[in-house]
Design a protein around this motif. Structure first.
Motif, PDB file in Angstrom:
ATOM      1  N   MET A   6      53.893  41.717  36.090  1.00 39.92           N
ATOM      2  CA  MET A   6      53.562  42.623  37.174  1.00 39.92           C
ATOM      3  C   MET A   6      52.896  41.863  38.318  1.00 39.92           C
ATOM      4  SD  MET A   6      51.550  45.898  36.085  1.00 39.92           S
ATOM      5  CE  MET A   6      51.127  47.237  37.016  1.00 39.92           C
ATOM      6  N   GLU A   7      53.182  42.245  39.528  1.00 42.47           N
ATOM      7  CA  GLU A   7      52.545  41.653  40.697  1.00 42.47           C
ATOM      8  C   GLU A   7      51.129  42.229  40.806  1.00 42.47           C
ATOM      9  OE1 GLU A   7      53.817  42.229  45.035  1.00 42.47           O
ATOM     10  OE2 GLU A   7      55.199  40.733  44.194  1.00 42.47           O
ATOM     11  N   ALA A   8      50.117  41.370  40.806  1.00 43.46           N
ATOM     12  CA  ALA A   8      48.723  41.819  40.726  1.00 43.46           C
ATOM     13  C   ALA A   8      48.278  42.631  41.946  1.00 43.46           C
ATOM     14  CB  ALA A   8      47.809  40.619  40.537  1.00 43.46           C
ATOM     15  N   LYS A   9      48.654  42.240  43.135  1.00 46.08           N
ATOM     16  CA  LYS A   9      48.177  42.927  44.337  1.00 46.08           C
ATOM     17  C   LYS A   9      48.803  44.303  44.528  1.00 46.08           C
ATOM     18  CE  LYS A   9      46.829  38.892  46.942  1.00 46.08           C
ATOM     19  NZ  LYS A   9      46.964  38.130  48.171  1.00 46.08           N
ATOM     20  N   THR A  10      50.092  44.414  44.267  1.00 46.47           N
ATOM     21  CA  THR A  10      50.789  45.671  44.541  1.00 46.47           C
ATOM     22  C   THR A  10      51.065  46.505  43.289  1.00 46.47           C
ATOM     23  OG1 THR A  10      52.973  44.680  44.325  1.00 46.47           O
ATOM     24  CG2 THR A  10      51.962  44.636  46.516  1.00 46.47           C
ATOM     25  N   GLY A  11      51.023  45.882  42.106  1.00 44.64           N
ATOM     26  CA  GLY A  11      51.345  46.600  40.880  1.00 44.64           C
ATOM     27  C   GLY A  11      52.838  46.744  40.656  1.00 44.64           C
ATOM     28  N   ARG A  12      53.624  46.046  41.465  1.00 44.48           N
ATOM     29  CA  ARG A  12      55.084  46.114  41.350  1.00 44.48           C
ATOM     30  C   ARG A  12      55.532  45.447  40.057  1.00 44.48           C
ATOM     31  NH1 ARG A  12      59.528  43.137  45.004  1.00 44.48           N
ATOM     32  NH2 ARG A  12      58.242  41.390  44.352  1.00 44.48           N
ATOM     33  N   LEU A  13      56.414  46.091  39.331  1.00 45.73           N
ATOM     34  CA  LEU A  13      56.941  45.573  38.081  1.00 45.73           C
ATOM     35  C   LEU A  13      58.035  44.551  38.375  1.00 45.73           C
ATOM     36  CD1 LEU A  13      56.714  45.981  35.032  1.00 45.73           C
ATOM     37  CD2 LEU A  13      58.516  47.663  35.204  1.00 45.73           C
ATOM     38  N   LEU A  14      57.858  43.322  37.844  1.00 43.44           N
ATOM     39  CA  LEU A  14      58.818  42.253  38.102  1.00 43.44           C
ATOM     40  C   LEU A  14      59.769  42.034  36.934  1.00 43.44           C
ATOM     41  CD1 LEU A  14      56.376  39.689  39.735  1.00 43.44           C
ATOM     42  CD2 LEU A  14      57.909  41.277  40.884  1.00 43.44           C
ATOM     43  N   ALA A  15      59.265  42.151  35.697  1.00 45.63           N
ATOM     44  CA  ALA A  15      60.099  41.943  34.513  1.00 45.63           C
ATOM     45  C   ALA A  15      59.526  42.739  33.348  1.00 45.63           C
ATOM     46  CB  ALA A  15      60.162  40.469  34.160  1.00 45.63           C
ATOM     47  N   LEU A  16      60.417  43.121  32.432  1.00 46.03           N
ATOM     48  CA  LEU A  16      60.029  43.926  31.287  1.00 46.03           C
ATOM     49  C   LEU A  16      60.997  43.631  30.156  1.00 46.03           C
ATOM     50  CD1 LEU A  16      58.124  46.336  30.551  1.00 46.03           C
ATOM     51  CD2 LEU A  16      59.910  47.827  31.358  1.00 46.03           C
ATOM     52  N   THR A  17      60.482  43.278  28.966  1.00 51.48           N
ATOM     53  CA  THR A  17      61.353  43.006  27.833  1.00 51.48           C
ATOM     54  C   THR A  17      60.669  43.390  26.531  1.00 51.48           C
ATOM     55  OG1 THR A  17      62.789  41.387  26.784  1.00 51.48           O
ATOM     56  CG2 THR A  17      60.664  40.602  27.519  1.00 51.48           C
ATOM     57  N   SER A  18      61.452  43.576  25.499  1.00 52.44           N
ATOM     58  CA  SER A  18      60.952  43.961  24.188  1.00 52.44           C
ATOM     59  C   SER A  18      61.800  43.285  23.125  1.00 52.44           C
ATOM     60  CB  SER A  18      61.052  45.481  24.042  1.00 52.44           C
ATOM     61  OG  SER A  18      60.667  45.886  22.759  1.00 52.44           O
TER      62      SER A  18
END
Length: 68
Positions: A6-18
């Motif tokens: 996640m991008e710390a300043k904006t909270g934008r999700l960059l990648a997600l995996t499981s």
């Protein structure tokens, strides 16, 4: 486990995996008995859940980095 980037300043999700995971395409049409056996063996690992969205994890490990 899961990983969320996640991008710390904006909270934008960059990648997600499981992981572990399964191929949903293998469940359509002919169901290979070997694939069923493999998925049954992983049942304790809950491969049907997408851990990044469906499981709950304590934030302890992330906070250790901040406090260090």
């Amino acid at each position: 486990g899961s990983i969320l980037l996640m991008e710390a300043k904006t909270g934008r999700l960059l990648a997600l995996t499981s992981t572990p995971t399964f191929n949903p395409q293998s469940l359509s049409g002919y169901f290979d008995p070997q694939e069923k056996k493999r998925l049954d063996a992983m049942k304790a690992l809950r491969p049907w859940r997408f851990r990044a969205l469906q499981d709950f994890f304590a934030p302890g490990s992330a906070l250790k980095v901040v406090t260090a």
